[in-house]
Design an enzyme around this catalytic site. Structure first.
Site, short mmCIF file in Angstrom:
data_model
loop_
_atom_site.label_atom_id
_atom_site.label_comp_id
_atom_site.label_asym_id
_atom_site.label_seq_id
_atom_site.Cartn_x
_atom_site.Cartn_y
_atom_site.Cartn_z
N PRO A 1 0.91 -1.05 -0.02
CA PRO A 1 0.04 0.17 0.03
C PRO A 1 0.67 1.22 -0.01
O PRO A 1 0.23 2.34 0.05
CB PRO A 1 -0.72 -0.15 1.56
CG PRO A 1 0.19 -0.91 2.32
CD PRO A 1 0.93 -1.84 1.71
N GLY A 2 2.14 1.17 -0.01
CA GLY A 2 2.90 2.39 -0.49
C GLY A 2 3.72 2.79 0.71
O GLY A 2 4.42 4.00 0.36
N ASP B 1 2.50 -2.66 -8.69
CA ASP B 1 1.88 -3.72 -8.10
C ASP B 1 0.75 -4.26 -8.99
O ASP B 1 0.28 -3.26 -9.87
CB ASP B 1 1.09 -3.05 -6.88
CG ASP B 1 1.12 -4.23 -5.83
OD1 ASP B 1 1.86 -4.22 -4.84
OD2 ASP B 1 -0.20 -5.00 -6.15
N CYS C 1 9.05 -10.19 4.57
CA CYS C 1 8.52 -10.26 5.79
C CYS C 1 8.05 -11.82 6.44
O CYS C 1 6.98 -12.09 7.12
CB CYS C 1 7.22 -9.31 6.02
SG CYS C 1 5.74 -9.80 4.85
#
Length: 418
Positions: free
Chosen positions: A239-240, A257, A352
């Site tokens: 989301p940026g 994306d 992650c």
């Protein structure tokens, strides 16, 4: 007759079922599970109950089994209801009478009497949970001794990390928000506040971003001075958060994306913060840049097991199949992205994930492919208390910086194109 609080407990039961039986994330399951829950507080309660059950499920089940003559089937509804009831008493400090009033109506007939008996037995014993959650068996087997460090970071839901548009104002924003800073450009505050009502949100002074998630863009550095506008590609950008970091650092950013809704959210975040980037909806395996980039940041799709302190559903959903699928995608993305770098350009790879197949194995595979030279990370580039590994790569886990609130699990590696 409507029972206050019952819809929230029923929603929590549905959330847990969606994770354990259908393999959905809590976010994916939320729309349907919470559709009949009125009010933000009750919706938040349902999410909190489900989250605590998923964090502590192995320990909750051990308590339940200690109070039954024969173990309940793992997928039995009375077990799930008892997990919800015990999580409220032991983790959310809900009074026992309120737990009984909103828990037993989820069952009927014999199971209700069984659940009441087990719950009463355990509360009379004044049972407690251990200080650290017991990991689900699959995760414990994969992580081995490393799992002890991970589990240590799961006991308490994490605080809220904010990344600042202007790192030079770190002290000012830490004071205004009543938080602490673990490195320039970062402020950590207690969770529970409505983000959009906090000072600085409307003016775009910061955005929510875990401290570990902010490291990949930091390790890409700032554009070199005296070489004009330098171009960076942020792959899998929405989301940026990383896009905004790079734009604030002075890069000319292309953010790519393949999810249209997430790209729109990225654009909204850019508008709120007043930062500029070219946002493109495209598939990384079909898209081709018109020219090479000075730098590339690949925060690759992954199993996200490193986010388990915020998303405990990953502890139960992810297994070897999902890890292998993600590793294959990551390897292909790395090969493709490395071909879009200018000579001398830098590539940062991050996931992650706590899985070595998605981190260390991928980095060593790119090392062996040739054409790129590793650029070791130095201790001075990281928050105090973190250090790179022996290869100059970064591995974080939820147990690190525990005294300060912890951080997500990430793996980060960096190269320069020959």
């Amino acid at each position: 007759m409507d029972i206050p609080g019952l819809p929230a407990r029923r929603a929590a039961l549905n959330l847990i079922d969606a994770v354990l039986r259908r393999g959905e994330t809590l976010d994916q399951a939320a729309s349907a599970a919470l559709s009949r829950v009125r009010g933000d507080n009750d919706r938040a309660l349902a999410r909190a109950i489900a989250g605590e059950v998923l964090r502590w499920r192995a320990d909750l089940d051990a308590l339940i089994d200690s109070a039954t003559r024969q173990p309940l089937p793992e997928d039995a509804k009375p077990r799930a209801v008892l997990e919800i009831m015990l999580a409220q008493v032991l983790r959310l400090e809900t009074p026992a009478h309120a737990v009984i009033a909103t828990g037993l109506p989820l069952l009927s007939g014999g199971p209700r009497r069984l659940a009441h008996g087990v719950f009463s037995t355990l509360t009379k014993r004044e049972v407690t949970l251990p200080e650290v959650p017991t990991l689900p068996e699959r995760a414990a087997q994969r992580w081995g001794a490393f799992g002890d460090a991970v589990a240590a970071g799961l006991a308490v839901p994490p605080p809220l990390d904010l990344a600042l548009r202007d790192p030079g104002q770190t002290v000012e924003w830490a004071e205004r928000l009543g938080g602490v800073s673990l490195m320039p450009g970062h402020v950590r505050i207690e969770r529970g506040e409505q983000v959009s009502t906090l000072p600085g949100y409307g003016e775009g002074a910061w955005w929510v971003q875990d401290l570990a998630a902010s490291l990949p863009a930091r390790l890409l550095g700032k554009p070199a001075e005296g070489q004009g506008m330098m171009r960076v590609l942020d792959l899998c950008a929405a989301p940026g958060g990383k896009t905004m970091q790079l734009a604030a650092a002075g890069w000319q950013v292309t953010a790519l994306d393949n999810a249209g809704r997430r790209i729109e959210r990225l654009k909204e975040n850019l508008e709120r913060t007043g930062l500029k980037a070219e946002a493109i909806k495209a598939d990384v395996f079909k898209w081709e840049p018109e020219e090479a980039f000075d730098a590339i940041l690949l925060d690759a799709p992954c199993t996200a097991t490193g986010t388990c302190r915020r998303h405990p559903d990953v502890l139960h959903r992810v297994g070897e199949r999902q890890i292998a699928e993600m590793a294959e995608i990551q390897q292909a993305m790395l090969a493709r992205a490395s071909g879009w770098l200018k000579p001398g350009g830098r590539l940062v790879y991050a996931v992650c994930s706590l899985e070595r197949a998605e981190g260390e194995v991928q980095a060593r595979g790119l090392d062996a492919a040739g054409g790129l030279t590793p650029v070791p990370v130095t201790e001075g580039e990281l928050p105090a208390g973190l250090s790179p590994d022996g290869e100059g790569r970064v591995r974080t886990d939820p147990g690190m910086l525990a005294e300060a609130g912890g951080l997500d699990g990430f793996y980060i590696a960096r190269w320069r194109k020959d």
